[in-house]
Design a protein around this motif. Structure first.
Motif, short mmCIF file in Angstrom:
data_model
loop_
_atom_site.label_atom_id
_atom_site.label_comp_id
_atom_site.label_asym_id
_atom_site.label_seq_id
_atom_site.Cartn_x
_atom_site.Cartn_y
_atom_site.Cartn_z
N LYS A 106 4.06 9.90 -1.36
CA LYS A 106 2.88 10.50 -0.68
C LYS A 106 3.26 11.81 0.00
CE LYS A 106 0.64 6.01 -0.17
NZ LYS A 106 -0.36 5.18 0.51
N GLY A 140 2.45 2.60 -2.44
CA GLY A 140 2.27 3.36 -3.69
C GLY A 140 3.18 2.92 -4.83
N LYS A 141 3.57 1.65 -4.85
CA LYS A 141 4.43 1.14 -5.92
C LYS A 141 3.75 1.23 -7.29
CE LYS A 141 4.52 -2.70 -3.64
NZ LYS A 141 3.88 -2.14 -2.42
N SER A 142 2.52 0.72 -7.33
CA SER A 142 1.80 0.69 -8.61
C SER A 142 1.48 2.12 -9.06
CB SER A 142 0.52 -0.14 -8.49
OG SER A 142 0.84 -1.47 -8.08
N SER A 143 1.16 2.99 -8.12
CA SER A 143 0.87 4.40 -8.46
C SER A 143 2.10 5.09 -9.04
CB SER A 143 0.41 5.16 -7.22
OG SER A 143 -0.77 4.60 -6.69
N GLY A 145 -2.05 -5.17 -0.14
CA GLY A 145 -1.76 -6.52 -0.61
C GLY A 145 -2.39 -6.83 -1.94
N ARG A 146 -2.73 -5.81 -2.73
CA ARG A 146 -3.42 -5.97 -4.01
C ARG A 146 -2.54 -6.68 -5.04
NH1 ARG A 146 -7.92 -7.47 -4.44
NH2 ARG A 146 -9.59 -6.06 -5.03
N THR A 147 -1.30 -6.22 -5.15
CA THR A 147 -0.40 -6.81 -6.13
C THR A 147 0.22 -8.06 -5.50
OG1 THR A 147 0.08 -4.56 -6.87
CG2 THR A 147 1.50 -6.30 -7.71
N ASN A 201 0.79 -1.22 0.00
CA ASN A 201 0.00 0.00 0.00
C ASN A 201 0.83 1.29 0.00
OD1 ASN A 201 -2.82 0.44 -0.21
ND2 ASN A 201 -2.79 1.49 1.76
N ASP A 218 2.63 14.69 -0.81
CA ASP A 218 1.51 15.65 -0.82
C ASP A 218 0.69 15.60 0.47
OD1 ASP A 218 -1.08 13.73 -1.60
OD2 ASP A 218 0.80 13.01 -2.41
N LYS A 219 0.81 14.49 1.20
CA LYS A 219 0.01 14.35 2.43
C LYS A 219 0.61 15.12 3.61
CE LYS A 219 -2.39 10.06 1.50
NZ LYS A 219 -3.28 9.14 2.19
N ALA A 278 2.21 10.96 -6.32
CA ALA A 278 1.40 10.49 -7.44
C ALA A 278 0.23 11.45 -7.69
CB ALA A 278 0.87 9.09 -7.16
N THR A 293 -3.85 -0.32 -9.05
CA THR A 293 -3.71 0.26 -7.71
C THR A 293 -4.98 0.02 -6.91
OG1 THR A 293 -4.63 2.40 -8.29
CG2 THR A 293 -2.27 2.12 -8.61
N SER A 294 -4.86 0.08 -5.60
CA SER A 294 -6.02 -0.19 -4.76
C SER A 294 -5.78 0.34 -3.36
CB SER A 294 -6.26 -1.69 -4.70
OG SER A 294 -7.16 -1.98 -3.66
N1 LIG Z 1 -2.09 11.11 -1.52
C1 LIG Z 1 -1.42 10.16 -2.17
N2 LIG Z 1 -1.93 8.91 -2.27
C2 LIG Z 1 -1.21 7.96 -2.92
C3 LIG Z 1 0.05 8.26 -3.50
N3 LIG Z 1 0.53 7.12 -4.06
C4 LIG Z 1 -0.41 6.16 -3.84
N4 LIG Z 1 -1.46 6.65 -3.16
C5 LIG Z 1 -2.66 5.90 -2.73
O1 LIG Z 1 -2.25 4.82 -1.89
C6 LIG Z 1 -3.02 3.64 -2.13
C7 LIG Z 1 -2.11 2.49 -2.52
O2 LIG Z 1 -1.50 2.76 -3.75
P1 LIG Z 1 -0.91 1.57 -4.68
O3 LIG Z 1 -0.17 2.22 -5.79
O4 LIG Z 1 -1.99 0.59 -5.02
O5 LIG Z 1 0.10 0.89 -3.65
P2 LIG Z 1 0.97 -0.44 -3.83
O6 LIG Z 1 2.24 -0.22 -3.13
O7 LIG Z 1 1.06 -0.82 -5.27
O8 LIG Z 1 0.07 -1.48 -3.01
P3 LIG Z 1 0.14 -3.09 -3.05
O9 LIG Z 1 0.25 -3.52 -4.48
O10 LIG Z 1 -1.16 -3.48 -2.42
O11 LIG Z 1 1.30 -3.50 -2.24
C8 LIG Z 1 -4.02 4.03 -3.22
O12 LIG Z 1 -5.23 4.39 -2.60
C9 LIG Z 1 -3.37 5.22 -3.90
O13 LIG Z 1 -4.29 6.08 -4.49
C10 LIG Z 1 0.57 9.61 -3.39
O14 LIG Z 1 1.66 9.96 -3.84
N5 LIG Z 1 -0.21 10.50 -2.71
#
Ligand SMILES: Nc1nc2c(ncn2[C@@H]2O[C@H](COP(=O)(O)OP(=O)(O)OP(=O)(O)O)[C@@H](O)[C@H]2O)c(=O)[nH]1
Ligand SMILES: [Mg+2]
Length: 175
Positions: A127, A19-22, A41-43, A17, A129-130, A155, A36-37
């Motif tokens: 993240k 933000g790898k996929s993002s 644990g989506r991916t 979670n 921006d948060k 992202a 993305t989700s």
């Molecule tokens: N505000 C903000 N939210 C983000 C950013 N990057 C990702 N997110 C949010 O974080 C959540 C997870 O993002 P993913 O890209 O799915 O994360 P991941 O690491 O691929 O997750 P898994 O595949 O489950 O391990 C989503 O709701 C995104 O919209 C960012 O830079 N800023």
């Protein structure tokens, strides 16, 4: 299971979670290339995205999600370590940290693991921006304490896309 065309690969690693996929989607400018989700644990598998016919972005399943059953955790370790240890087309890994949390135990384990195996990596602070400005700086400073310079990324705003591309391009050129 893995591509056999021997193109160079850039791997994306980090906690579930984070933000790898993002990040992959932001770098490629394709909103839904990597799934993305908000459900951690989506991916679950290793996904290879071929970019411009020139290299692959490799989206690895995230670690550190507490609700993963032990058997699946072992699967993750096997899958990811097998990839990271053996894959000779892997040129660089992007280790992604949440700027709000900085280095967590599992991130440091991975960092040490990459260093031990001589794997080059970039650290991405995502993240961003948060956080408000002063907290952004504090977060980045905390990440630097482990001796690495993070690349700030969002992202949401697109901050850092160009710098991350430049850093990736540099590692692809020199190897
Ligand atoms: N505000 C903000 N939210 C983000 C950013 N990057 C990702 N997110 C949010 O974080 C959540 C997870 O993002 P993913 O890209 O799915 O994360 P991941 O690491 O691929 O997750 P898994 O595949 O489950 O391990 C989503 O709701 C995104 O919209 C960012 O830079 N800023
Ligand atoms: Mg993902």
């Amino acid at each position: 299971m893995f591509p056999t065309d021997r193109l160079p690969e850039v791997a994306f690693l980090g906690r579930s979670n984070v933000g790898k996929s993002s990040l992959i989607n932001a770098l490629t400018g394709q909103k839904r290339l990597a799934f993305t989700s908000s459900t951690p644990g989506r991916t679950q598998a290793i996904n290879f995205y071929r970019i411009d016919g020139a290299f692959y972005f490799v989206d690895l399943p995230g670690y550190g999600y507490a609700r993963v059953p032990p058997a699946q955790l072992l699967e993750w370790k096997k899958l990811v370590e097998q990839y990271l240890e053996k894959r000779d087309t892997l040129k660089v890994s992007c280790l992604i940290l949440d700027t709000r949390r900085g280095w967590m135990e599992k991130d440091l384990d991975l960092k040490r693991w990459l260093e031990y195996h001589g794997r080059p990596y970039l650290v991405i602070a995502t993240k961003i921006d948060k956080l408000k400005q002063s907290d952004q700086e504090r977060g980045l400073r905390a990440i630097r304490e482990e001796g690495t310079e993070p690349l700030p990324f969002s992202a949401v705003t697109g901050r850092g896309v160009r710098e991350i591309w430049q850093a990736i391009a540099k590692t692809l050129q020199t190897r």
